[in-house]
Enzyme design. Sequence first.
Site, mmCIF file in Angstrom:
data_model
loop_
_atom_site.group_PDB
_atom_site.id
_atom_site.type_symbol
_atom_site.label_atom_id
_atom_site.label_comp_id
_atom_site.label_asym_id
_atom_site.label_seq_id
_atom_site.Cartn_x
_atom_site.Cartn_y
_atom_site.Cartn_z
ATOM 1 N N SER A 100 -9.981 25.352 51.968
ATOM 2 C CA SER A 100 -9.393 24.699 53.126
ATOM 3 C C SER A 100 -9.751 23.218 53.177
ATOM 4 O O SER A 100 -10.822 22.797 52.743
ATOM 5 C CB SER A 100 -9.891 25.381 54.410
ATOM 6 N N TYR A 133 -4.042 20.196 55.340
ATOM 7 C CA TYR A 133 -3.513 19.884 56.658
ATOM 8 C C TYR A 133 -3.087 18.423 56.643
ATOM 9 O O TYR A 133 -3.853 17.558 56.184
ATOM 10 C CB TYR A 133 -4.564 20.088 57.748
ATOM 11 N N THR A 136 -0.081 23.472 54.823
ATOM 12 C CA THR A 136 0.120 24.285 56.029
ATOM 13 C C THR A 136 1.054 23.540 56.970
ATOM 14 O O THR A 136 0.798 22.384 57.324
ATOM 15 C CB THR A 136 -1.222 24.584 56.705
ATOM 16 N N LYS A 180 2.905 26.826 53.541
ATOM 17 C CA LYS A 180 2.334 27.980 54.237
ATOM 18 C C LYS A 180 2.652 27.899 55.721
ATOM 19 O O LYS A 180 2.356 26.894 56.375
ATOM 20 C CB LYS A 180 0.814 28.018 54.031
ATOM 21 N N HIS A 218 0.112 32.422 60.692
ATOM 22 C CA HIS A 218 -1.254 31.898 60.765
ATOM 23 C C HIS A 218 -2.225 32.946 61.319
ATOM 24 O O HIS A 218 -3.146 32.640 62.075
ATOM 25 C CB HIS A 218 -1.310 30.632 61.626
#
Length: 362
Positions: free
Chosen positions: A101, A123, A149, A231, A255
């Site tokens: 992440s 992100y 994402t 995603k 999510h």
Amino acid sequence: MAEFEEAASRVLPADVRDFVAGGSGAETTLDANRSAFDRVFLVPRVLRDVSACRTDATLLGRPVSMPVAVAPVAYQRLLHPDGELAVARAARTAGVPFTVSTMSSVPVEELTALGGSVWFQLYWLRDAERSLEQVRRAEEAGCEAIVLTVDVPWMGRRLRDVRNRFTLPGQVTAVHLTGGGAPSPGSVAHRRPGDEVSAVAEHTRQSFSAALGWPTVAALRERTRLPLVLKGVLAPEDAVHAAESGVDALVVSNHGGRQLDGAVPGIDMLEQVAGAVAGRCQVLVDSGVRSGTDVLRALALGADGVLVGRPVMWGLAAAGESGAARVLELLAEELRDALGLSGCAGVADAARLATVWRVPAR
């Protein structure tokens, strides 16, 4: 695998367990993710030779031991001191990709150095150049894919965290975002929040861009040589746009029930999305995968693979690397069992299985 969640609950602080387990709003979507999988029934075939049943597959052009990747989960050192290092080692042993992440508590370079397959989840930040720096860093570290994402313009209202006034302990931070005004110990993600928000949600609101759009996806596709995955796609129309934008894969996902409460479960949209992209990119699904049978259900409905998050985190919390490894080992055992018992000698056969949807009683 449910036993690992029970074991994790015995060792984790209540607010940390809620941070991982919880969803947004009334957790309607969180609950629906699981019940949606349980509505899918498989029609097994018989008199098929399954004496050499295999689980291996290909994801993003690379061989994997089973059509599974570990989903991106933030701040894994909340759950165990080794955090992402333990899970990345477990994924390497299992022969599946580990997705690190943006909010990892371990640097990506330490994770790729372990030698397994690592994808980088991105992100998109308010500062676009910092986002591109993350992409460059992932490329230089040896990551094999960028997973953008697209369903978090800001964090969904997660009431467990609000009620717990959840904040990060000082020793856990988003190491990829330190410096340059980003969170670090003592920053917003670590401060005790007000009554109406969690510290992590406030940090997300300040850091993430709510203006992410298709032009950014196109620019990112031009910018990186790595496979690009989107995603957080649920609508078939968005899936078509993604395929036309040249992405290599998309993840049908809500999510994990942590964004829009009331959003449709990913498994409910899987057939439509797979049909809409018509093989132009791979299709993965997450949110609610809890067993090898769930993986088979997803394959039968048109997925090329799945992402698994919470079960691996419970394994990490319960027993570190060995716990995460055992969860993935169980998943492989269950998938092989489900394949063989349904008459499938391998993953490719699963796409030809028929399914029946059980309509809930009113």
